[in-house]
Scaffold this active site. Structure first.
Site: not given
Length: 222
Positions: A109-112, A150
């Site tokens: 996940c690019e956010h976390h 995703q």
């Protein structure tokens, strides 16, 4: 950006483009140079967490971490690592659905920067070209190994296969678990996320349902 806005955006899973956001100088440094810089910064992070980097178990962690990021988890960022997609003339005139299912998704996940793990199901209806089955798996693996959302992952696989096969008749379905949901925040261990992108004949609901039914039939069979 305020911390509240960062949290809101991070949970929204918004993809602003089909392309992974990269700077123009993203590949000016070699892999070894990147590993050296990341190693130094991660060592500082570990230090701030209070870990003793003189401990035998921890002393090599900054290097292992940096090498993992550059060479393994995010090798898909570099377009030079894109697998060669071999296509062949559809000499036997096969014109029905070809479905490759349960392809492993191992992404982040690019956010976390936490894992996204699941399965992809890829279908297409050949016209003049067909593709080697393992090449579909390799293409999925390539796009998965970069910081992702995703929705974007679905689109990137779809567009690349449409271009390679010279047909819009491609469908991509991904079902995955996000550790940013199960390991932090709400900490929901059971939920998963399904995304679907398609073009051409699969815009017809009957054609899409054929794929979905086939996935269930094959899963029940095995």
């Amino acid at each position: 950006m305020r911390k509240e806005d960062i949290e809101l955006l991070g949970d929204a899973h918004i993809s602003t483009s089909i392309d992974t956001p990269l700077r123009a100088d993203a590949f000016d440094k070699s892999d070894d140079e990147k590993i050296e810089v990341i190693q130094r910064h991660f060592k500082a992070i570990m230090h701030e967490l209070g870990l003793d980097l003189n401990d035998d178990s921890l002393s090599g962690t900054p290097y292992r971490f940096a090498k993992m990021y550059v060479k393994e988890l995010f090798y898909g960022l570099n377009p030079n690592n894109r697998p060669r997609i071999s296509t062949f003339s559809n000499k036997y005139g096969y014109k029905k659905l070809l479905l490759e299912q349960d392809i492993t998704i191992d992404s982040s996940c690019e956010h976390h920067f936490l894992p996204i793990v699941g399965k992809a199901h890829i279908g297409y209806i050949p016209k003049d070209k067909v593709i080697g089955l393992s090449k579909i798996n390799r293409l999925v693996d390539y796009y998965a190994h970069r910081p992702q959302v995703q929705e974007r992952l679905c689109l990137q696989i779809l567009k690349d296969l449409q271009d390679a096969l010279d047909t819009e008749d491609v469908i991509v379905i991904i079902n995955a678990k996000h550790l940013c949901v199960s390991s932090r925040g709400i900490k929901d261990k059971q939920s998963s996320t399904t995304t679907m992108e398609y073009g051409g004949c699969f815009q017809n609901i009957e054609e899409r349902n054929t794929v979905l039914k086939q996935i269930d039939l094959l899963r029940n069979q095995f």
